[in-house]
Design a protein around this motif. Structure first.
Motif, PDB file in Angstrom:
ATOM      1  N   ASP A 250      -7.841   2.517 -11.252  1.00  0.00           N
ATOM      2  CA  ASP A 250      -8.245   3.385 -10.746  1.00  0.00           C
ATOM      3  C   ASP A 250      -7.994   4.583 -10.461  1.00  0.00           C
ATOM      4  O   ASP A 250      -8.281   5.478 -10.078  1.00  0.00           O
ATOM      5  N   GLY A 251      -6.743   4.832 -10.889  1.00  0.00           N
ATOM      6  CA  GLY A 251      -5.769   5.980 -10.788  1.00  0.00           C
ATOM      7  C   GLY A 251      -6.164   6.301  -8.875  1.00  0.00           C
ATOM      8  O   GLY A 251      -5.710   7.301  -8.062  1.00  0.00           O
ATOM      9  N   LYS A 252      -5.655   4.979  -8.312  1.00  0.00           N
ATOM     10  CA  LYS A 252      -6.109   5.013  -6.663  1.00  0.00           C
ATOM     11  C   LYS A 252      -4.742   4.156  -6.476  1.00  0.00           C
ATOM     12  O   LYS A 252      -3.757   3.522  -6.959  1.00  0.00           O
ATOM     13  N   ASN A 253      -4.705   4.564  -4.806  1.00  0.00           N
ATOM     14  CA  ASN A 253      -3.261   3.815  -4.043  1.00  0.00           C
ATOM     15  C   ASN A 253      -3.729   2.303  -3.803  1.00  0.00           C
ATOM     16  O   ASN A 253      -4.347   2.283  -3.409  1.00  0.00           O
ATOM     17  N   PRO A 254      -2.939   1.697  -4.137  1.00  0.00           N
ATOM     18  CA  PRO A 254      -2.896   0.476  -3.977  1.00  0.00           C
ATOM     19  C   PRO A 254      -3.180  -0.532  -3.033  1.00  0.00           C
ATOM     20  O   PRO A 254      -4.010  -1.448  -2.735  1.00  0.00           O
ATOM     21  N   VAL A 255      -2.938   0.657  -1.305  1.00  0.00           N
ATOM     22  CA  VAL A 255      -3.294  -0.214  -0.419  1.00  0.00           C
ATOM     23  C   VAL A 255      -4.950   0.152  -0.334  1.00  0.00           C
ATOM     24  O   VAL A 255      -5.735  -0.801   0.024  1.00  0.00           O
TER      25      VAL A 255
END
Ligand SMILES: Cc1cc2nc3c(=O)[nH]c(=O)nc-3n(C[C@H](O)[C@H](O)[C@H](O)COP(=O)(O)OP(=O)(O)OC[C@H]3O[C@@H](n4cnc5c(N)ncnc54)[C@H](O)[C@@H]3O)c2cc1C
Length: 450
Positions: free
Chosen positions: A122-127
């Motif tokens: 999703d191209g997001k940071n894991p948190v």
């Protein structure tokens, strides 16, 4: 209660499968099941590409293996008779603890790799991805609660933590795993890609339902039915030595339990103070159709309370359990080694094991020797050898060694050895026996700590 009333004929011996056969079969079946789970992942995965693909794949595999392992851990402690008799409660408890650690590792790996894999996709940071998964994916609140409960159980089961709480507190906290596994099941069924296809979905549900049925039968229904059928009550409490008491239970149709000398029961005395604890105690005489004898050393709250039990007190006895029985003996010559209260299962075996017997009984002082007259009566009647090792550890430091045991017991390497005593003593005697050339498969020991 005289020993004649408790006496039973020697047990049969010849033509047996290796004692390792059933344990190896169980481990092979568990491994086969794990392979089937990996095959389900392989079957439903067309390709794995890129870091995101490999992380998500790892997340799905660790999730599946965790979901597969959880019921196995419960079944190991379900008190299934063939496992209790042929594997033994202490080994089952060790497998359970070992598997429990791996379950925590698998759940942690599942959580980290799935979140990271999805985050990369999703191209997001894991948190941020983690928050999205927990609060916006179906059944993820349950999945998260299940994970927290399992990690919490892992923490309270760590040796350092267990030391800081009573066995009962740890035991009841540990029951949270049942809730965790139920919550995780609905998360698996809704989120598990591999479980959205047939026949995997049906097989997985059947696996969980079967595990729940086995648990319900052996941990809840059978003890209740046996309670009603055998009507066990305290018949008498007899002092045996300093801080040691025998409790003789009276009941109906006890031979139906098929208890064997060397086995133990989990006793739950139905008094206000004791009814929440079911503690394991070995039979200290051969079982009798109407009587069972246990001998208990005061080591803590439960064992200390035994001395004060009133005749007529109702008792729930789960069992018989344990593999420390005649089934293991291969040789007509048997060496029995006991130390302290470890004499209890050994006393029962000394009365019934077939063959040429030698009993070596280690005690700190003459006063601490339990069942002296019974042991001498059995030795005389059976033509068995009885050796007391009384006094300080220092005095006998050369006896329970490879050379000492070979000197004490002619033809030592041709014996089956049954051993019960404090854990450190057991470990050093096992090492001495191995050094003296006794094959590992001939050394049988019962641990009072698991
Ligand atoms: C297979 C087996 C057979 C045993 N046979 C005998 C026997 O014949 N005679 C005898 O005197 N003792 C026997 N014991 C030991 C006995 O079970 C413990 O000493 C007793 O349970 C201690 O409980 P407590 O409340 O008095 O002491 P605690 O202070 O609560 O516990 C002392 C120790 O016993 C362990 N323990 C406590 N409760 C349990 C439980 N429910 N299940 C497992 N371990 C527990 C604890 O981990 C601790 O290490 C046996 C133990 C096992 C595992």
């Amino acid at each position: 209660m005289s020993t004649t009333a408790l006496r039973r004929e020697a047990a049969p011996s010849g033509g047996k499968a290796s004692p390792q056969a059933v344990p190896r079969l169980v481990l092979a079946l568990v491994a086969l099941g794990a392979a089937a789970v990996l095959a389900a992942w392989w079957r439903s995965t067309s390709s794995v590409t890129g870091a995101a693909g490999w992380l998500t794949g790892a997340g799905r595999i660790t999730g599946l293996l965790a979901g597969y392992l959880a019921p196995i851990l419960l079944l190991l402690m379900a008190r299934i008779p063939v496992l209790e008799r042929r594997v033994g409660g202490d080994r089952l408890a060790r497998w359970h603890a070992f598997g429990g650690r791996y379950l925590v590792y698998l759940v942690t790996a599942h959580l980290l790799t799935i979140t990271w894999g999805y985050a990369l996709t999703d191209g997001k940071n894991p948190v941020a991805e983690g928050v999205e998964i927990v609060f916006h994916y179906p059944e993820m609140i349950k999945g998260t609660l299940a994970t927290l409960l399992m990690l919490g159980t892992g923490v309270v089961s760590a040796r350092a933590a267990r030391k800081r709480m009573s066995y009962e507190t740890w035991y009841y906290l540990h029951l949270a795993t049942y809730l965790a596994i139920a919550l995780a099941f609905s998360h698996q069924i809704v989120n598990g890609a591999e479980l959205s296809v047939q026949p995997e979905r049906t097989l997985w549900c059947a696996y969980y339902v079967l595990a729940a049925a086995v648990l319900g039968w052996y941990r809840l229904l059978l003890p209740y039915l046996r309670d009603r059928r055998h009507q066990l009550r305290v018949h008498s409490v007899v002092p045996e030595g300093p801080g040691v008491y025998s409790v003789i239970l009276r009941g109906e149709r006890l031979d139906e339990l098929k208890a064997q000398p060397g086995q133990y029961f989990r006793l739950q005395f139905q008094t206000r103070a004791l009814r929440w604890a079911a503690n394991p105690y070995s039979l200290s005489a051969a079982p009798h159709p109407n009587f069972l004898r246990f001998t208990v050393k005061n080591l803590g709250a439960h064992s200390a309370a035994v001395a004060g039990l009133e005749p007529g007190t109702k008792v729930r006895a789960e069992g018989p359990y344990g593999a420390f029985t005649h089934v293991k003996a291969r040789s007509p010559r048997v060496l029995l080694i006991a130390a302290g209260v470890g004499i209890t299962p050994i006393r029962a075996l000394f009365e019934t094991l077939p063959g040429q017997l030698t009993l070596v009984y280690r005690a700190g002082s003459d006063a601490q020797i339990l069942f002296r007259s019974e042991l001498e009566e059995i030795a005389a009647r059976r033509g068995a050898r009885l050796v007391y090792l009384v006094g300080s550890r220092r005095r006998h430091r050369d006896t329970l060694t490879a050379k000492g045991l070979a000197r004490l017991v002619p033809g030592l390497t041709g014996h089956d050895v049954y051993l019960c005593g404090p854990e450190p003593m057991q470990q050093s005697v096992i090492a001495a026996l191995r050094e003296a050339g006794v094959p590992g498969g001939r050394i049988h020991h019962e641990s009072f700590e698991f």
